[in-house]
Design a protein around this motif. Structure first.
Motif, PDB file in Angstrom:
ATOM      1  N   LEU A  75       0.765  -1.282   0.165  1.00 42.86           N
ATOM      2  CA  LEU A  75       0.085  -0.159   0.060  1.00 42.86           C
ATOM      3  C   LEU A  75       0.816   1.198  -0.001  1.00 42.86           C
ATOM      4  N   ILE A  76       0.282   2.304  -0.742  1.00 41.13           N
ATOM      5  CA  ILE A  76       0.829   3.591  -0.764  1.00 41.13           C
ATOM      6  C   ILE A  76      -0.205   4.480  -0.589  1.00 41.13           C
ATOM      7  N   LEU A  77       0.378   5.406   0.577  1.00 32.90           N
ATOM      8  CA  LEU A  77      -0.823   6.529   1.182  1.00 32.90           C
ATOM      9  C   LEU A  77      -0.246   7.880   0.792  1.00 32.90           C
ATOM     10  N   ASN A  78      -1.359   8.912   0.559  1.00 35.47           N
ATOM     11  CA  ASN A  78      -0.812   9.998   0.287  1.00 35.47           C
ATOM     12  C   ASN A  78      -0.280  10.786   1.717  1.00 35.47           C
ATOM     13  N   PHE A  79       0.709  11.664   1.672  1.00 30.07           N
ATOM     14  CA  PHE A  79       1.457  12.035   2.790  1.00 30.07           C
ATOM     15  C   PHE A  79       0.475  12.964   3.901  1.00 30.07           C
ATOM     16  N   ASP A  80      -0.525  13.523   3.543  1.00 28.49           N
ATOM     17  CA  ASP A  80      -1.599  14.138   4.243  1.00 28.49           C
ATOM     18  C   ASP A  80      -2.505  12.829   4.982  1.00 28.49           C
ATOM     19  N   ILE A  81      -2.868  12.071   4.136  1.00 29.22           N
ATOM     20  CA  ILE A  81      -3.686  11.043   4.876  1.00 29.22           C
ATOM     21  C   ILE A  81      -2.789  10.284   6.113  1.00 29.22           C
ATOM     22  N   TRP A  82      -1.550   9.841   5.500  1.00 32.25           N
ATOM     23  CA  TRP A  82      -0.585   9.077   6.384  1.00 32.25           C
ATOM     24  C   TRP A  82      -0.482   9.831   7.895  1.00 32.25           C
ATOM     25  N   ASN A  83      -0.339  11.334   7.712  1.00 30.91           N
ATOM     26  CA  ASN A  83       0.155  12.056   9.050  1.00 30.91           C
ATOM     27  C   ASN A  83      -1.091  12.149   9.777  1.00 30.91           C
ATOM     28  N   LYS A  84      -2.288  11.933   9.298  1.00 27.73           N
ATOM     29  CA  LYS A  84      -3.733  11.925  10.255  1.00 27.73           C
ATOM     30  C   LYS A  84      -3.670  10.369  10.884  1.00 27.73           C
ATOM     31  N   LEU A  85      -2.890   9.376  10.448  1.00 27.11           N
ATOM     32  CA  LEU A  85      -3.189   8.037  10.921  1.00 27.11           C
ATOM     33  C   LEU A  85      -2.693   8.124  12.268  1.00 27.11           C
ATOM     34  N   ASN A  86      -3.211   6.947  13.182  1.00 27.32           N
ATOM     35  CA  ASN A  86      -2.849   6.788  14.404  1.00 27.32           C
ATOM     36  C   ASN A  86      -1.213   6.250  14.396  1.00 27.32           C
ATOM     37  N   SER A  87      -0.496   6.148  15.535  1.00 32.53           N
ATOM     38  CA  SER A  87       0.793   6.041  15.327  1.00 32.53           C
ATOM     39  C   SER A  87       1.003   4.664  15.066  1.00 32.53           C
ATOM     40  N   GLU A  88       0.294   3.483  15.464  1.00 27.72           N
ATOM     41  CA  GLU A  88       0.450   1.961  14.958  1.00 27.72           C
ATOM     42  C   GLU A  88       0.143   1.883  13.423  1.00 27.72           C
ATOM     43  N   LEU A  89      -0.799   2.551  12.923  1.00 26.35           N
ATOM     44  CA  LEU A  89      -0.910   2.400  11.507  1.00 26.35           C
ATOM     45  C   LEU A  89       0.155   3.097  10.687  1.00 26.35           C
ATOM     46  N   LYS A  90       0.537   4.331  11.266  1.00 18.17           N
ATOM     47  CA  LYS A  90       1.780   5.194  10.614  1.00 18.17           C
ATOM     48  C   LYS A  90       2.798   4.340  10.575  1.00 18.17           C
ATOM     49  N   THR A  91       3.384   3.207  11.702  1.00 19.38           N
ATOM     50  CA  THR A  91       4.436   2.516  11.437  1.00 19.38           C
ATOM     51  C   THR A  91       4.277   1.443  10.613  1.00 19.38           C
ATOM     52  N   LYS A  92       2.985   0.664  10.293  1.00 17.46           N
ATOM     53  CA  LYS A  92       2.566  -0.204   9.116  1.00 17.46           C
ATOM     54  C   LYS A  92       2.867   0.227   7.934  1.00 17.46           C
ATOM     55  N   ILE A  93       2.361   1.316   7.551  1.00 15.70           N
ATOM     56  CA  ILE A  93       2.596   1.838   6.199  1.00 15.70           C
ATOM     57  C   ILE A  93       4.083   2.221   5.839  1.00 15.70           C
ATOM     58  N   LYS A  94       4.368   1.502   4.832  1.00 12.51           N
ATOM     59  CA  LYS A  94       5.914   1.672   4.504  1.00 12.51           C
ATOM     60  C   LYS A  94       6.107   2.673   3.156  1.00 12.51           C
ATOM     61  N   SER A  95       5.015   2.915   2.244  1.00  8.29           N
ATOM     62  CA  SER A  95       5.351   3.676   1.272  1.00  8.29           C
ATOM     63  C   SER A  95       4.332   4.817   1.467  1.00  8.29           C
ATOM     64  N   ILE A  96       4.866   6.261   1.073  1.00  8.19           N
ATOM     65  CA  ILE A  96       4.092   7.701   1.093  1.00  8.19           C
ATOM     66  C   ILE A  96       4.298   8.144  -0.144  1.00  8.19           C
ATOM     67  N   HIS A  97       3.211   8.508  -0.688  1.00  7.44           N
ATOM     68  CA  HIS A  97       3.163   9.541  -1.997  1.00  7.44           C
ATOM     69  C   HIS A  97       3.108  10.942  -1.508  1.00  7.44           C
ATOM     70  N   LEU A  98       3.785  11.551  -2.357  1.00  7.35           N
ATOM     71  CA  LEU A  98       3.968  13.297  -2.463  1.00  7.35           C
ATOM     72  C   LEU A  98       3.272  13.937  -3.719  1.00  7.35           C
ATOM     73  N   LYS A  99       2.083  14.501  -3.450  1.00  7.18           N
ATOM     74  CA  LYS A  99       1.833  15.358  -4.692  1.00  7.18           C
ATOM     75  C   LYS A  99       3.048  16.455  -5.050  1.00  7.18           C
ATOM     76  N   GLN A 100       3.045  16.807  -6.275  1.00 11.95           N
ATOM     77  CA  GLN A 100       4.082  17.733  -6.416  1.00 11.95           C
ATOM     78  C   GLN A 100       4.126  19.023  -5.612  1.00 11.95           C
ATOM     79  N   SER A 101       2.816  19.487  -5.469  1.00 11.73           N
ATOM     80  CA  SER A 101       2.794  20.747  -4.211  1.00 11.73           C
ATOM     81  C   SER A 101       3.259  20.376  -2.813  1.00 11.73           C
ATOM     82  N   GLN A 102       3.009  19.188  -2.572  1.00  9.69           N
ATOM     83  CA  GLN A 102       3.475  18.734  -1.150  1.00  9.69           C
ATOM     84  C   GLN A 102       5.045  18.473  -1.098  1.00  9.69           C
ATOM     85  N   LEU A 103       5.631  18.041  -2.428  1.00 14.17           N
ATOM     86  CA  LEU A 103       7.288  17.738  -2.405  1.00 14.17           C
ATOM     87  C   LEU A 103       7.899  19.127  -2.648  1.00 14.17           C
ATOM     88  N   MET A 104       7.226  20.047  -3.183  1.00  7.90           N
ATOM     89  CA  MET A 104       7.991  21.453  -3.439  1.00  7.90           C
ATOM     90  C   MET A 104       7.881  22.242  -2.068  1.00  7.90           C
TER      91      MET A 104
END
Length: 168
Positions: free
Chosen positions: A47-76
């Motif tokens: 699974l890949i989740l966007n950075f904004d969604i990942w940031n809102k997850l509880n700490s347990e799920l944040k740990t389990k998600i390995k891949s994070i997507h950045l929109k170009q606006s987030q990247l910059m």
């Protein structure tokens, strides 16, 4: 895997070894967390989740998600040292400046798009394969072709310096 499936529907999570970018646009983080809790560790690894969604997850799920997507606006908005260590970051890039920035901040891969015109990004400047290879050959990290491509385009994409494909 050389293929990344993109969908806003969790039911599209592939049975194959392809990775899956869950492009969910929801403010109901508790609903998202419930769906994630129903996944196996093998599914979470794909699974890949966007950075904004990942940031809102509880700490347990944040740990389990390995891949994070950045929109170009987030990247910059990020600078070197901002990325979380131990996570794989995949950035959306549409030009040479964003691609260079993805390298600078330490992303692990990029989605380079759009190769072709798409319904989802009507105003985007289409790269075509010539524009794609011009950017992709400058990349030291894997580049996934995105935008109007499908799995049958994998060989064509790889001839143009793509590592793989991402698509709906």
């Amino acid at each position: 895997s050389h293929l990344i499936k993109i969908s806003d529907q969790m039911c599209d999570l592939p049975e194959s070894n392809a990775e899956f970018y869950w492009r969910v646009e929801s403010d109901k983080i508790n609903v998202i967390e419930q769906q994630l809790l129903g996944l196996t560790s093998e599914q979470l690894n794909k699974l890949i989740l966007n950075f904004d969604i990942w940031n809102k997850l509880n700490s347990e799920l944040k740990t389990k998600i390995k891949s994070i997507h950045l929109k170009q606006s987030q990247l910059m908005q990020l600078k070197k040292g901002d990325l979380v260590t131990g996570k794989r970051f995949i950035a959306a890039c549409h030009d040479a400046v964003s691609l260079q920035h993805a390298h600078h901040v330490g992303c692990d891969a990029v989605f380079l798009s759009p190769v072709y015109a798409t319904q989802t990004h009507i105003d985007a400047k289409v790269l075509g394969w010539d524009g794609f290879i011009e950017l992709a050959r400058k990349s030291d990290i894997p580049v996934f072709a995105l935008g109007g491509v499908n799995p049958s385009d994998l060989e064509q994409a790889q001839k143009h310096d793509a590592y793989g494909l991402a698509g709906i």
